[in-house]
Design an enzyme around this catalytic site. Structure first.
Site, mmCIF file in Angstrom:
data_model
loop_
_atom_site.group_PDB
_atom_site.id
_atom_site.type_symbol
_atom_site.label_atom_id
_atom_site.label_comp_id
_atom_site.label_asym_id
_atom_site.label_seq_id
_atom_site.Cartn_x
_atom_site.Cartn_y
_atom_site.Cartn_z
ATOM 1 N N GLY A 21 33.088 -22.915 52.481
ATOM 2 C CA GLY A 21 31.642 -22.766 52.626
ATOM 3 C C GLY A 21 31.012 -22.313 51.317
ATOM 4 N NE ARG A 25 36.198 -18.790 50.175
ATOM 5 C CZ ARG A 25 35.590 -18.944 51.362
ATOM 6 N NH1 ARG A 25 35.830 -20.004 52.100
ATOM 7 N NH2 ARG A 25 34.769 -18.033 51.810
ATOM 8 N NE ARG A 44 19.088 -29.177 48.211
ATOM 9 C CZ ARG A 44 18.157 -28.821 49.093
ATOM 10 N NH1 ARG A 44 18.287 -27.720 49.783
ATOM 11 N NH2 ARG A 44 17.097 -29.583 49.288
ATOM 12 N NE ARG A 88 34.849 -24.137 58.101
ATOM 13 C CZ ARG A 88 34.447 -23.111 57.339
ATOM 14 N NH1 ARG A 88 34.111 -23.307 56.073
ATOM 15 N NH2 ARG A 88 34.367 -21.883 57.818
ATOM 16 C CB SER A 91 35.929 -16.348 55.677
ATOM 17 O OG SER A 91 34.538 -16.559 55.756
ATOM 18 C CG ASP A 207 34.683 -10.673 59.910
ATOM 19 O OD1 ASP A 207 34.679 -11.680 59.167
ATOM 20 O OD2 ASP A 207 34.177 -10.660 61.035
ATOM 21 N NE ARG A 220 34.090 -11.212 54.139
ATOM 22 C CZ ARG A 220 33.591 -10.971 55.337
ATOM 23 N NH1 ARG A 220 32.857 -11.878 55.943
ATOM 24 N NH2 ARG A 220 33.794 -9.812 55.935
#
Ligand SMILES: O=P(O)(O)O[C@H]1O[C@H](CO)[C@@H](O)[C@H]1O
Ligand SMILES: O=c1cc[nH]c(=O)[nH]1
Length: 238
Positions: A21, A25, A44, A88, A91, A207, A220
């Site tokens: 996402g 990363r 973007r 994908r 997290s 989490d 993350r």
């Protein structure tokens, strides 16, 4: 042949794309793992890179958060750029105390209350499935490099912050069998299916909605290496 959201030209994106996402990363993976990475997108700030891993071409690109965002980027990758496989790498929040921080989950199905599939193509139903073939490749890769993954159903949610008067952990875990929550896979799996492509999802527990343990934003972005290595190893074995 760019799109409104992706500046890549024909041939600049590999057949297999890893999609976190977080675009940072994606940058971390490109800089840490890829040989000779070149950046194909900054539109973007949704960074995308192509390089090689152990000599084989692979791309990595952010998807943004939520189904509308991954819906756009994955659709364009499949339809406009000839991408065949999207893995994908996200997290997730645990719905059970059997999952600890940094554990890795491979989705065997994504349950969702989302209207994404219905709005996109009139498809009803609350479950979307990943590619069985891709999941087998991922499981084999995980075994080969000795990184354990738990294969299980996940929840793809449209909402990160809930009020207390709506269904929560107990309903999603006990009634729908979801071991953790993220926000994109139901849409990704649906896009792959309608376009005749392959998708999968590997998640690292960031989490716990049960124990309330948390990782930091930096962790993350930069420390989910087990999941990244499984995904890269799978990408070069497809
Ligand atoms: O870490 P990523 O891949 O963004 O995944 C999870 O994290 C975000 C929420 O913090 C949502 O996108 C969710 O799916
Ligand atoms: O969607 C997500 C991702 C990580 N943690 C959560 O609680 N939810």
């Amino acid at each position: 042949m760019s799109t409104p959201h992706n500046a890549a030209q024909n041939g600049e994106i590999a057949k297999t794309v890893l999609m976190p996402g977080d675009p940072l990363r994606a940058k971390y993976i490109a800089e840490t793992y890829l040989e000779n990475p070149t950046q194909f997108n900054t539109v973007r700030n949704m960074f995308g890179y192509t390089g090689t891993y152990k000599g084989k071409e692979v791309s990595v690109m952010g998807s943004g958060m939520g189904m509308p965002s991954i819906g756009i980027y994955s659709y364009e990758l499949y339809k406009n750029y000839g991408v065949e496989n999207i893995i994908r790498i996200g997290s997730a929040g645990a719905y059970t105390d059997k999952l600890n921080l940094f554990d890795v989950v491979l989705a065997d199905s994504a349950w969702s209350e989302s209207t994404y599939a219905y709005v996109q193509s009139g498809v009803e139903g609350d479950i979307q499935l990943p590619s069985k073939e891709l999941n087998e490749v991922i499981e084999a890769a995980a075994t080969r490099i000795n990184k354990p993954v738990l294969t299980a159903r996940i929840h793809s949610s449209d909402v990160f912050y809930h009020e207390d008067n709506v269904p929560g952990v107990n309903e999603f875990y006990n009634e729908h069998g979801c071991v953790c929550v993220e926000m994109e896979s139901y849409a990704l799996f649906h896009n792959a299916k309608v376009l005749g492509k392959q998708a999968a999802c590997i998640l690292t527990i960031s989490d716990s909605l049960v124990t309330h343990a948390v990782t930091t934003a930096e962790e993350r972005q930069n420390s989910f290496n087990g999941m990244m290595e499984v995904a890269l190893e799978a990408a070069i074995s497809i």
